[in-house]
Write a protein that holds these residues in place. Structure first.
Motif, PDB file in Angstrom:
ATOM      1  N   ILE A   4     -34.132 -40.270  42.655  1.00  0.00           N
ATOM      2  CA  ILE A   4     -34.457 -39.955  43.926  1.00  0.00           C
ATOM      3  C   ILE A   4     -32.859 -39.182  44.672  1.00  0.00           C
ATOM      4  O   ILE A   4     -31.987 -39.706  44.387  1.00  0.00           O
ATOM      5  N   GLU A 114     -38.074 -36.340  44.419  1.00  0.00           N
ATOM      6  CA  GLU A 114     -38.730 -37.210  45.356  1.00  0.00           C
ATOM      7  C   GLU A 114     -37.195 -37.152  46.678  1.00  0.00           C
ATOM      8  O   GLU A 114     -36.081 -37.462  45.984  1.00  0.00           O
ATOM      9  N   TYR A 116     -35.627 -39.043  50.031  1.00  0.00           N
ATOM     10  CA  TYR A 116     -35.783 -40.373  50.768  1.00  0.00           C
ATOM     11  C   TYR A 116     -34.722 -40.511  51.839  1.00  0.00           C
ATOM     12  O   TYR A 116     -33.409 -40.708  51.589  1.00  0.00           O
TER      13      TYR A 116
ATOM     14  N   LYS B 209     -42.881 -33.840  51.330  1.00  0.00           N
ATOM     15  CA  LYS B 209     -42.890 -32.884  50.536  1.00  0.00           C
ATOM     16  C   LYS B 209     -42.660 -31.511  51.149  1.00  0.00           C
ATOM     17  O   LYS B 209     -43.402 -31.427  52.126  1.00  0.00           O
TER      18      LYS B 209
END
Lengths: 238, 238
Positions: A4, A114, A116, B209
């Motif tokens: 991530i 991803e 975050y 996203k």
């Protein structure tokens, strides 16, 4: 399985201002081994303050807004794709907002990594909510023009836009220019335009005031070297 | 000596999401006796969850975006000027940002009342920093037009603006319309425009996203009833 890309804010002022990390975010941070940073030295000081043990296995990739295209993107994508997470730490403030980093984040998205964001208080949001000016529609302009004549013209255009569209106009300036910009705003904006000055937010020096330009002219304020967010809007007074 | 107008965010989703209050802000909140709120009932539930003892001496002034001019401004100014602080709590989210409250804050400023924002994570900021799109210059448009034809036109104008000026374009929508708006964006924006969908931020359901429209069309996503922030920008791909 990919790692991530964590987006990690660092304190704008004293490193001791790191009181915004939640327990879970602190734990994530302490377990990271890979970092993309503007400066390894300041990132290490920040990590140390956050309780990271800073063992020998840490890896830092330095970047800034100028060298993004020079750093090897494949290197950090490989790290992420090998199930290692990376922390993106900006030099001072929130990565990607009035700070570099967005190219790295976009590249992550385009490679299905991803992203975050750490949940952190935003000085722009805090300034706007405290201003009493329009928080339903607003524009953030980052840093305005450096040339004084162009700057004056830009301010007048934004003031007119705020009148026509109702959008609050938000911008920042580097601390050493705060007083100069404030004086220029007083001499450039219309007397009935509302100006909010939000200085040193979320510190013991916090100062937030909104007044019409004509009222500011009768009010003493010392902004020299203060970190400020300015918001203005020309609007009807109720 | 005047009291302070505290700006207090309330959770957007479940009340159990109140994990963003710092210890010092929690203490301030627990000691407040006067509140300006959208709804007394939900404000009481929020205060209870935050550990307020809710004794009999609490005072609530209810307001919303429609009745601001009907509530008695002199009443709450009198409270503040008698050295009592007031907490301004919006129904869900941050007062004054995509939520009512700014008229109250402006009125406070114009009466020399100190305004103090609680430091809270901002979903707009978190979405923008995570988008990979321009965080140096951006516009927030709140909720877009309700009429589908006008909405489509508005999206096209904003997309063109993002191309010309580089500003990221940010907006929100009520959860039950999220899927519909997303589908409309896919059918309205150019195929090379970047769209970020940031849903259920800061919850276990978080989904963020960014893809170009042509890639979104090949990607399955279920946004029905999700709280979303949408950001788009038409820009060169590096």
């Amino acid at each position: 399985m990919s790692g991530i890309l964590y987006l990690i804010p660092s304190p704008i002022g004293s490193i001791k201002e790191v009181d915004y990390l939640t327990q879970s975010n602190t734990e994530i941070l302490q377990n990271l081994k890979y970092f993309i940073v503007e400066s390894e030295k300041t990132a290490r000081a920040f990590l140390h303050y956050c309780g990271h043990n800073l063992d020998d296995n840490l890896n830092f990739i330095e970047y800034n807004e100028h060298n993004f295209n020079k750093i090897n993107i494949d290197d950090w994508l490989k790290i992420l794709k090998s199930n290692n997470s990376i922390g993106l730490i900006s030099e001072a403030g929130t990565p990607c907002i009035a700070d570099p980093g967005s190219e790295i984040v976009l590249r992550a998205h385009l490679n299905d990594i991803e992203v975050y964001p750490f949940a952190i208080p935003s000085s722009i949001t805090m300034a706007l909510m405290s201003s009493g000016l329009n928080g339903q529609k607003f524009s953030f302009h980052g840093y305005l023009d450096k040339n004084v004549n162009k700057l004056r013209q830009q301010i007048k255009i934004l003031e007119r836009e705020s009148r026509l569209s109702g959008y609050s106009q938000i911008f920042m300036e580097v601390p050493y220019k705060s007083q100069k910009i404030f004086d220029l705003l007083l001499n450039t904006l219309k007397s009935d335009t509302f100006l909010c000055v939000a200085a040193e937010l979320n510190t013991s020096e916090q100062f937030i005031k909104t007044k019409q330009i004509k009222s500011w002219k009768n009010f003493q304020v010392e902004l020299n070297k203060k970190r400020c967010i300015f918001i203005f809007q020309n609007k009807n007074y109720f």
